[in-house]
Design a protein around this motif. Structure first.
Motif, PDB file in Angstrom:
ATOM      1  N   UNK A 243     -28.396  54.505 -30.307  1.00 43.10           N
ATOM      2  CA  UNK A 243     -29.023  54.651 -31.628  1.00 43.10           C
ATOM      3  C   UNK A 243     -29.815  55.951 -31.697  1.00 43.10           C
ATOM      4  N   UNK A 244     -30.522  56.241 -30.598  1.00 42.75           N
ATOM      5  CA  UNK A 244     -31.297  57.483 -30.558  1.00 42.75           C
ATOM      6  C   UNK A 244     -30.374  58.694 -30.603  1.00 42.75           C
TER       7      UNK A 244
ATOM      8  N   UNK B  99     -27.085  57.465 -41.578  1.00 40.51           N
ATOM      9  CA  UNK B  99     -27.381  56.376 -40.638  1.00 40.51           C
ATOM     10  C   UNK B  99     -27.440  55.010 -41.298  1.00 40.51           C
ATOM     11  N   UNK B 100     -27.535  54.995 -42.603  1.00 42.82           N
ATOM     12  CA  UNK B 100     -27.740  53.734 -43.312  1.00 42.82           C
ATOM     13  C   UNK B 100     -26.770  52.662 -42.910  1.00 42.82           C
ATOM     14  N   UNK B 101     -25.484  53.003 -42.951  1.00 36.60           N
ATOM     15  CA  UNK B 101     -24.459  51.995 -42.661  1.00 36.60           C
ATOM     16  C   UNK B 101     -24.527  51.537 -41.208  1.00 36.60           C
ATOM     17  N   UNK B 102     -24.761  52.472 -40.327  1.00 35.41           N
ATOM     18  CA  UNK B 102     -24.805  52.146 -38.894  1.00 35.41           C
ATOM     19  C   UNK B 102     -26.009  51.271 -38.571  1.00 35.41           C
ATOM     20  N   UNK B 103     -27.103  51.576 -39.250  1.00 36.59           N
ATOM     21  CA  UNK B 103     -28.349  50.894 -38.898  1.00 36.59           C
ATOM     22  C   UNK B 103     -28.585  49.600 -39.682  1.00 36.59           C
ATOM     23  N   UNK B 104     -27.732  49.282 -40.659  1.00 32.10           N
ATOM     24  CA  UNK B 104     -27.960  48.057 -41.447  1.00 32.10           C
ATOM     25  C   UNK B 104     -27.807  46.827 -40.562  1.00 32.10           C
TER      26      UNK B 104
ATOM     27  N   UNK C  73     -37.521  54.946 -41.647  1.00 34.78           N
ATOM     28  CA  UNK C  73     -38.651  55.657 -41.027  1.00 34.78           C
ATOM     29  C   UNK C  73     -39.205  54.871 -39.844  1.00 34.78           C
ATOM     30  N   UNK C  74     -39.359  53.567 -40.059  1.00 37.95           N
ATOM     31  CA  UNK C  74     -39.922  52.712 -39.014  1.00 37.95           C
ATOM     32  C   UNK C  74     -39.007  52.698 -37.783  1.00 37.95           C
ATOM     33  N   UNK C  75     -37.723  52.513 -38.038  1.00 40.93           N
ATOM     34  CA  UNK C  75     -36.783  52.394 -36.919  1.00 40.93           C
ATOM     35  C   UNK C  75     -36.682  53.723 -36.160  1.00 40.93           C
ATOM     36  N   UNK C  76     -36.603  54.801 -36.903  1.00 41.24           N
ATOM     37  CA  UNK C  76     -36.476  56.105 -36.230  1.00 41.24           C
ATOM     38  C   UNK C  76     -37.744  56.420 -35.426  1.00 41.24           C
TER      39      UNK C  76
ATOM     40  N   UNK D 265     -39.839  55.263 -28.106  1.00 38.82           N
ATOM     41  CA  UNK D 265     -39.227  54.721 -26.881  1.00 38.82           C
ATOM     42  C   UNK D 265     -38.715  55.848 -26.003  1.00 38.82           C
ATOM     43  N   UNK D 266     -38.070  56.817 -26.633  1.00 35.54           N
ATOM     44  CA  UNK D 266     -37.518  57.927 -25.835  1.00 35.54           C
ATOM     45  C   UNK D 266     -38.644  58.748 -25.213  1.00 35.54           C
TER      46      UNK D 266
END
Lengths: 195, 132
Positions: A132-133, A190-195, B8-11, B17-18
């Motif tokens: 994800x990162x 990223x929207x679709x990947x992160x949903x 924003x929160x997830x990123x 974490x990194x």
């Protein structure tokens, strides 16, 4: 006429200031490194840029109030990143003409497991986080530099709009525009990947 | 801006974490860099304000510009001006000495005048006129 305080008082003030600077740098150094690494893709270059920013802040601005250090530090850092990227693009132009030239780090694929540290959560979770990162980094690198700077300074470093404007050397209105565009672009990617 | 919050929160969480999982080599290099910066800060803080580079750099720049300006002024043809006797009498005396040692100078003319008188006398002595 400005006069220096007596030597012991000056020594004490220098010690306090050094301690405060130590605390500030210790707090920002890792995030600064990661931001530089995302922008430059190379850990050694990122370390060099962060070290240079630390030295410049210490040499030129350590006497300033500590509240001003954060935007100043990130301004120096972003300038360093931009300088290095400019030098790289010039070098790349010349390297094209040289046989057997070394591949630029910008073109090297990064192994997601490079960012995985020892210990912590279990392997599948680490791998998912790492992937994800990796996607986030790829998307951030695809943004225009100013949008990426605004997003990282506001969202990762937690600077407010005024501080971000100082760090980027632009108006607060520009920061808001860059940030908003960055968020929209990232959502699209990223929207679709992160949903 | 609520619709952005998830991203924003997830990123932010992923980024943090990194940061938390940086390897020891990087952490160690950052610590070394920080200590080097602190030494620089301590050294510059101990210097009295009069000796700090930040004070003297602009002053040195202005001084260098002034010196350069003066040098250019006196070195350029525009800056040349006619020397008068009141400027420097010694210079005039020097000029007189130099001029007097040249051929055709005043001394030479004086010697030539002496020769003319001598030849005139010698001519008269050789061919004396009718006695009065």
């Amino acid at each position: 006429m400005v006069r220096d305080p007596p030597a012991p008082a000056r020594e004490g003030a220098v010690l306090d200031q050094t301690r405060e600077l130590d605390k500030f740098l210790a707090e920002v150094e890792r995030r600064a490194f990661r931001m530089a690494q995302i922008a430059l893709r190379d850990p050694d270059d990122a370390l060099d840029v962060v070290q240079d920013a630390m030295l410049k802040l210490a040499r030129n601005y350590s006497a300033k109030p500590s509240a001003e250090w954060r935007p100043l530090f990130y301004r120096i850092l972003e300038n360093g990143i931009r300088d290095l990227q400019r030098r790289r693009s010039v070098r790349k132009r010349f390297m094209v003409w040289l046989p057997g030239a070394k591949e630029d780090p910008d073109n090297e694929a990064q192994d997601p497991l490079d960012n995985v540290a020892d210990g912590g959560p279990d392997a599948p979770e680490i791998l998912m986080q790492s992937q994800a990162m990796e996607k986030l980094e790829t998307s951030l690198r695809g943004l225009p530099a100013r949008q990426r700077e605004a997003f990282m300074l506001r969202n990762f470093e937690g600077l407010d709009v005024a501080e971000t404007a100082k760090a980027m050397g632009c108006s607060e209105g520009s920061v808001k525009t860059h940030y908003s565009r960055a968020v929209h672009s990232l959502r699209d990617q990223l929207g679709e990947v992160w949903q | 801006m609520n619709h952005h919050d998830g991203l924003e929160e997830r990123s932010r969480t992923l980024f943090q974490d990194s940061v938390d999982n940086l390897d020891m080599r990087v952490r160690s290099r950052l610590t070394q860099a920080r200590h080097a910066a602190l030494e620089v800060a301590a050294a510059s803080g101990r210097r009295p304000w009069l000796l700090r580079a930040s004070i003297w750099t602009p002053a040195a720049g202005v001084t260098a510009a002034a010196v350069l300006g003066v040098a250019l002024w006196f070195g350029s043809p525009v800056g040349h001006h006619v020397i008068t006797a009141s400027d420097n009498p010694t210079a005039f005396e020097d000029l007189d000495i130099v001029a007097s040692s040249d051929d055709g100078s005043g001394d030479a003319m004086e010697m030539l005048q002496d020769d003319v008188d001598f030849y005139d006398w010698a001519n008269k002595a050789e061919n004396p006129g009718p006695a009065a």
